[in-house]
Design an enzyme around this catalytic site. Structure first.
Site, PDB file in Angstrom:
ATOM      1  N   HIS A   1       0.768  -1.244   0.049  1.00  0.00           N
ATOM      2  CA  HIS A   1      -0.076  -0.035  -0.015  1.00  0.00           C
ATOM      3  C   HIS A   1       0.729   1.312  -0.011  1.00  0.00           C
ATOM      4  O   HIS A   1       0.638   2.139  -0.975  1.00  0.00           O
ATOM      5  CB  HIS A   1      -0.865  -0.183   1.141  1.00  0.00           C
ATOM      6  CG  HIS A   1      -1.830  -1.187   1.609  1.00  0.00           C
ATOM      7  ND1 HIS A   1      -3.012  -1.531   0.639  1.00  0.00           N
ATOM      8  CD2 HIS A   1      -1.719  -2.287   2.262  1.00  0.00           C
ATOM      9  CE1 HIS A   1      -3.368  -2.604   1.323  1.00  0.00           C
ATOM     10  NE2 HIS A   1      -2.852  -3.000   2.100  1.00  0.00           N
TER      11      HIS A   1
HETATM   12  C1  BDR Z   1      -2.389   1.044   5.556  1.00  0.00           C
HETATM   13  O1  BDR Z   1      -2.600   0.374   6.812  1.00  0.00           O
HETATM   14  C2  BDR Z   1      -1.340  -0.045   7.398  1.00  0.00           C
HETATM   15  O2  BDR Z   1      -1.551  -1.329   8.300  1.00  0.00           O
HETATM   16  C3  BDR Z   1      -0.249  -0.015   6.204  1.00  0.00           C
HETATM   17  O3  BDR Z   1       1.011   0.152   6.719  1.00  0.00           O
HETATM   18  C4  BDR Z   1      -0.899   1.057   5.448  1.00  0.00           C
HETATM   19  O4  BDR Z   1      -0.438   2.382   5.640  1.00  0.00           O
HETATM   20  C5  BDR Z   1      -3.127   0.215   4.556  1.00  0.00           C
HETATM   21  O5  BDR Z   1      -4.441   0.142   4.929  1.00  0.00           O
END
Ligand code: BDR
Ligand code: CA
Length: 320
Positions: free
Chosen positions: A251
């Site tokens: 992500h």
């Molecule tokens: C986001 O949530 C976190 O766990 C990850 O680092 C990312 O920023 C994804 O939904």
């Protein structure tokens, strides 16, 4: 060259994003602020130092430790995905000599709070500084609360967060970063600064599979390749059991990709709002992405990416 401040809660995908940012020739990371999110503030801050250590930098950016709690809600973490240490449980790994395989960098923190550092960096590079937010938006919202007119001199804000046309990843309707601090996200979307959002709708289009990672690091003995292999094992196992493939979505690397290669992405202008209170919908990001020519857009929502080209360029950048 783009000057950026990264606000982050490392986090395995935050780690990949940080490595990607530092290795990007057209990006200069001027400052980093940490925020509690994937794990608690002390742990994410220690993780940042481990990541900086493997990058072998000649000079460190300015670093400030940020907020330990969301604005209103109690903290929620993502240890189940990122491991108890937030980095795939690599913190205690030892070298053959018995020393820590991933040690922390010996760098100084500023005495300032994260919100003060954010405002000072905006003052230093007015209409130029880009903030890249990879965790809950608590630090950013504190800067907005402290001095909106100074904050508005930011060039733009690139953030990973939200979900619009799919299910969430922490509740049915919410993405983790916005869910953890919806009140902060609400402030940010109402701040009037240009916002570029990488929601789950686009980050889910990029799958880093275990096979692809193995192919990329095969035969390499450098510390970044080792880190990639070690830190991603636990999260890939989590995905195998819970999501249905051996690999994971990187992500937080997407906003860095949006800065490096905007031509690979498709976005729509939208008016984004955040649900802060709903018993079932807290943290939900709401926007009608079907509407063309929205009269009062407050964000560009990224909805499409050439995922193959993105992954090729990501690896080319981080492994050179
Ligand atoms: C986001 O949530 C976190 O766990 C990850 O680092 C990312 O920023 C994804 O939904
Ligand atoms: Ca993150």
């Amino acid at each position: 060259m783009k000057r950026i401040l990264i606000d982050t809660d490392p986090g395995v995908d935050d780690a990949l994003a940080l490595i990607y940012a530092f290795k990007s020739p057209d990006i200069k990371v001027e400052a980093i602020t940490t925020v509690s999110g994937n794990v608690n503030l002390e742990t994410v801050t220690r993780n940042l130092l481990k990541i900086l250590n493997i990058l072998d930098l000649t000079a460190f950016p300015i670093i400030a430790k940020g907020e330990a709690q969301p604005l209103v809600k109690p903290p929620v973490d993502a240890e189940d995905v990122h491991g108890k240490d937030g980095l795939g449980n690599i913190s205690e790994l030892l070298n053959s000599t018995g020393t820590l395989k991933y040690d922390t960098a010996d760098c100084q923190f500023t005495d300032q709070s994260a919100d003060d550092l954010i405002l000072e960096m905006v003052d230093s590079y007015p209409d130029e500084l880009i903030i890249v937010a990879l965790g809950p938006l608590t630090n950013i919202s504190k800067a907005i609360q402290k001095d909106l007119s100074r904050f508005r001199k930011v060039h733009s804000l690139y953030l990973m967060g939200g979900v619009f046309t799919e299910y969430g990843n922490i509740t049915t309707n919410a993405e983790f970063n916005v869910f953890v601090d919806p009140h902060a996200a609400h402030e940010v979307f109402n701040s009037g600064v240009p916002i570029h959002i990488a929601p789950l709708d686009v980050t889910h289009q990029v799958k880093l599979t275990g096979d692809r990672l193995q192919t990329e690091v095969f035969g390499r003995e450098d510390v970044i390749s080792h880190f990639l292999t070690d830190s991603t094992k636990a999260v890939m196992e989590f995905y195998r059991e819970n999501v249905g493939f051996y690999g994971f979505h990187i992500h937080d690397a997407l906003p860095i990709g949006m800065l490096n290669h905007p031509e690979l992405f498709r976005s729509v202008d939208a008016h984004v709002q955040v649900e802060t209170e709903g018993e079932l919908t807290s943290g939900m990001t709401v926007a009608d992405l079907r509407k063309q020519n929205v009269i009062d857009p407050n964000a560009k929502v990224y909805v499409g990416v050439d995922a193959d080209s993105f992954l090729d360029l990501f690896f080319k950048t981080i492994l050179t």
